[in-house]
Design a protein around this motif. Structure first.
Motif, PDB file in Angstrom:
ATOM      1  N   ARG A   4       0.714  -1.186   0.097  1.00 48.76           N
ATOM      2  CA  ARG A   4      -0.054  -0.070   0.053  1.00 48.76           C
ATOM      3  C   ARG A   4       0.895   1.264   0.123  1.00 48.76           C
ATOM      4  O   ARG A   4       1.845   1.317   0.677  1.00 48.76           O
ATOM      5  N   GLU A   5       0.555   2.301  -0.778  1.00 49.51           N
ATOM      6  CA  GLU A   5       1.062   3.608  -0.766  1.00 49.51           C
ATOM      7  C   GLU A   5       1.152   3.976   0.874  1.00 49.51           C
ATOM      8  O   GLU A   5       0.177   3.996   1.310  1.00 49.51           O
ATOM      9  N   LYS A   6       2.082   4.573   1.116  1.00 52.03           N
ATOM     10  CA  LYS A   6       2.223   5.151   2.490  1.00 52.03           C
ATOM     11  C   LYS A   6       1.812   6.603   2.491  1.00 52.03           C
ATOM     12  O   LYS A   6       2.074   7.239   1.669  1.00 52.03           O
ATOM     13  N   ILE A   7       0.656   6.793   3.443  1.00 52.91           N
ATOM     14  CA  ILE A   7       0.045   8.388   3.476  1.00 52.91           C
ATOM     15  C   ILE A   7       0.469   9.014   4.588  1.00 52.91           C
ATOM     16  O   ILE A   7       0.609   8.278   5.741  1.00 52.91           O
ATOM     17  N   ALA A   8       1.172   9.839   4.480  1.00 52.38           N
ATOM     18  CA  ALA A   8       1.606  10.867   5.642  1.00 52.38           C
ATOM     19  C   ALA A   8       0.541  10.996   6.470  1.00 52.38           C
ATOM     20  O   ALA A   8      -0.615  11.482   6.174  1.00 52.38           O
ATOM     21  N   PRO A   9       0.816  11.142   7.762  1.00 53.10           N
ATOM     22  CA  PRO A   9      -0.252  11.334   8.812  1.00 53.10           C
ATOM     23  C   PRO A   9      -0.437  12.818   8.825  1.00 53.10           C
ATOM     24  O   PRO A   9       0.280  13.758   8.457  1.00 53.10           O
ATOM     25  N   LEU A  10      -1.780  12.945   9.127  1.00 55.69           N
ATOM     26  CA  LEU A  10      -2.070  14.630   9.232  1.00 55.69           C
ATOM     27  C   LEU A  10      -1.594  15.165  10.457  1.00 55.69           C
ATOM     28  O   LEU A  10      -1.627  14.407  11.570  1.00 55.69           O
ATOM     29  N   PRO A  11      -1.107  16.523  10.255  1.00 55.28           N
ATOM     30  CA  PRO A  11      -0.484  17.084  11.342  1.00 55.28           C
ATOM     31  C   PRO A  11      -1.251  17.567  12.257  1.00 55.28           C
ATOM     32  O   PRO A  11      -0.740  18.121  13.661  1.00 55.28           O
ATOM     33  N   TRP A  12      -2.756  17.817  12.086  1.00 52.15           N
ATOM     34  CA  TRP A  12      -3.715  18.317  13.359  1.00 52.15           C
ATOM     35  C   TRP A  12      -4.515  17.223  13.963  1.00 52.15           C
ATOM     36  O   TRP A  12      -4.992  16.586  13.343  1.00 52.15           O
ATOM     37  N   HIS A  13      -4.385  17.103  15.319  1.00 50.60           N
ATOM     38  CA  HIS A  13      -5.049  16.033  15.983  1.00 50.60           C
ATOM     39  C   HIS A  13      -5.846  16.660  17.246  1.00 50.60           C
ATOM     40  O   HIS A  13      -5.290  17.112  17.973  1.00 50.60           O
ATOM     41  N   VAL A  14      -7.151  16.683  16.834  1.00 53.63           N
ATOM     42  CA  VAL A  14      -7.948  16.813  18.195  1.00 53.63           C
ATOM     43  C   VAL A  14      -8.780  15.716  18.468  1.00 53.63           C
ATOM     44  O   VAL A  14      -9.991  15.805  17.904  1.00 53.63           O
ATOM     45  N   PRO A  15      -8.404  14.643  19.145  1.00 50.47           N
ATOM     46  CA  PRO A  15      -9.572  13.428  19.153  1.00 50.47           C
ATOM     47  C   PRO A  15     -10.410  13.533  20.260  1.00 50.47           C
ATOM     48  O   PRO A  15     -10.365  14.366  21.328  1.00 50.47           O
ATOM     49  N   VAL A  16     -11.738  13.323  19.945  1.00 45.93           N
ATOM     50  CA  VAL A  16     -12.816  13.291  20.706  1.00 45.93           C
ATOM     51  C   VAL A  16     -13.389  11.841  20.928  1.00 45.93           C
ATOM     52  O   VAL A  16     -13.877  11.248  19.769  1.00 45.93           O
ATOM     53  N   ASP A 132     -11.423  12.268  15.126  1.00 49.07           N
ATOM     54  CA  ASP A 132     -10.286  13.259  15.093  1.00 49.07           C
ATOM     55  C   ASP A 132     -10.696  14.435  14.393  1.00 49.07           C
ATOM     56  O   ASP A 132     -10.545  14.449  13.273  1.00 49.07           O
ATOM     57  N   LEU A 133     -11.151  15.254  15.325  1.00 52.15           N
ATOM     58  CA  LEU A 133     -11.585  16.843  14.693  1.00 52.15           C
ATOM     59  C   LEU A 133     -10.644  17.423  13.797  1.00 52.15           C
ATOM     60  O   LEU A 133     -10.668  18.086  12.912  1.00 52.15           O
ATOM     61  N   GLY A 134      -9.376  17.366  14.264  1.00 47.42           N
ATOM     62  CA  GLY A 134      -8.102  18.191  13.679  1.00 47.42           C
ATOM     63  C   GLY A 134      -8.133  17.532  12.085  1.00 47.42           C
ATOM     64  O   GLY A 134      -7.883  18.093  11.193  1.00 47.42           O
ATOM     65  N   ALA A 135      -7.957  16.049  12.297  1.00 49.49           N
ATOM     66  CA  ALA A 135      -7.800  15.412  11.135  1.00 49.49           C
ATOM     67  C   ALA A 135      -9.033  15.720  10.017  1.00 49.49           C
ATOM     68  O   ALA A 135      -8.834  15.849   8.773  1.00 49.49           O
ATOM     69  N   LEU A 136     -10.213  15.700  10.611  1.00 55.98           N
ATOM     70  CA  LEU A 136     -11.597  15.898   9.827  1.00 55.98           C
ATOM     71  C   LEU A 136     -11.253  17.288   8.910  1.00 55.98           C
ATOM     72  O   LEU A 136     -11.463  17.392   7.832  1.00 55.98           O
ATOM     73  N   ALA A 137     -10.832  18.311   9.893  1.00 56.06           N
ATOM     74  CA  ALA A 137     -10.834  19.547   9.310  1.00 56.06           C
ATOM     75  C   ALA A 137      -9.796  19.735   8.438  1.00 56.06           C
ATOM     76  O   ALA A 137      -9.963  20.408   7.329  1.00 56.06           O
ATOM     77  N   THR A 138      -8.546  18.993   8.276  1.00 60.76           N
ATOM     78  CA  THR A 138      -7.601  19.106   7.639  1.00 60.76           C
ATOM     79  C   THR A 138      -8.074  18.195   6.096  1.00 60.76           C
ATOM     80  O   THR A 138      -7.792  18.960   5.130  1.00 60.76           O
TER      81      THR A 138
END
Length: 182
Positions: A4-16, A132-138
């Motif tokens: 699988r292609e490696k996907i960079a992790p999203l830099p903004w994390h706000v887990p709920v 993860d609201l930060g990842a969702l926003a990104t």
């Protein structure tokens, strides 16, 4: 099976977490700090990202799901595809998603055509009981970016070619002009 292609992790994390959301729901107003904005800008190929905000209402959906509704807004520094000049684009994306836990499926029972059986057609998987609201926003910011940003009034003018190709019949036209006279 191909890797699988490696996907960079999203830099903004706000887990709920599901169990942290009260029955009446919870409102979140988020604003990314300078370091996070710079990381998101690099990841999204932006010149800069001077403003990146999100507003979410998170409520319970049934016993084990979450409903996330809100809006992502940002000022994205991009480059005009016509003039190559810097420009600032405003991005505003509405979000309205349902998250449900993936159903328990015995090993070997996952169908390749439906890798997430049991999820509603409009539901996203709620993994580990968190959103993860930060990842969702990104993700929604990136979806809302103009892939071909253009300054107002910028019009593409192809360069004049002094050796314009007359086409395959140019030689016949020259012969005809020579026979008929100037």
């Amino acid at each position: 099976m191909p890797e699988r292609e490696k996907i960079a992790p999203l830099p903004w994390h706000v887990p709920v977490a599901l169990d942290e959301v009260p029955e009446e729901g919870q409102h979140f107003d988020l604003a990314a700090d300078a370091e996070t904005r710079a990381a998101v800008a690099r990841m999204a190929g932006l010149r800069d990202l001077p403003r990146f905000e999100a507003s979410f209402d998170v409520s319970r959906h049934g016993r084990a799901g979450l409903h996330v509704a809100g809006r992502v807004s940002a000022t994205a520094g991009q480059t005009c595809v016509v003039t190559l000049e810097p420009l600032a684009n405003e991005v505003a994306e509405d979000i309205d998603l349902l998250f449900e836990p993936p159903p328990l499926v015995p090993a070997g029972k996952i169908d390749a055509a439906n890798p997430e059986p049991g999820l509603g057609d409009d539901a996203e998987p709620l993994v580990g009981g968190k959103v993860d609201l930060g990842a969702l926003a990104t993700e929604f910011l990136i979806l809302g970016l103009d892939p071909y940003p253009r300054k107002p009034g910028a019009v593409f003018q192809p360069p004049a070619d002094p050796h314009r190709d007359e086409g395959p019949f140019a030689a016949l036209g020259a012969l005809k002009k020579g026979r008929d006279g100037p």
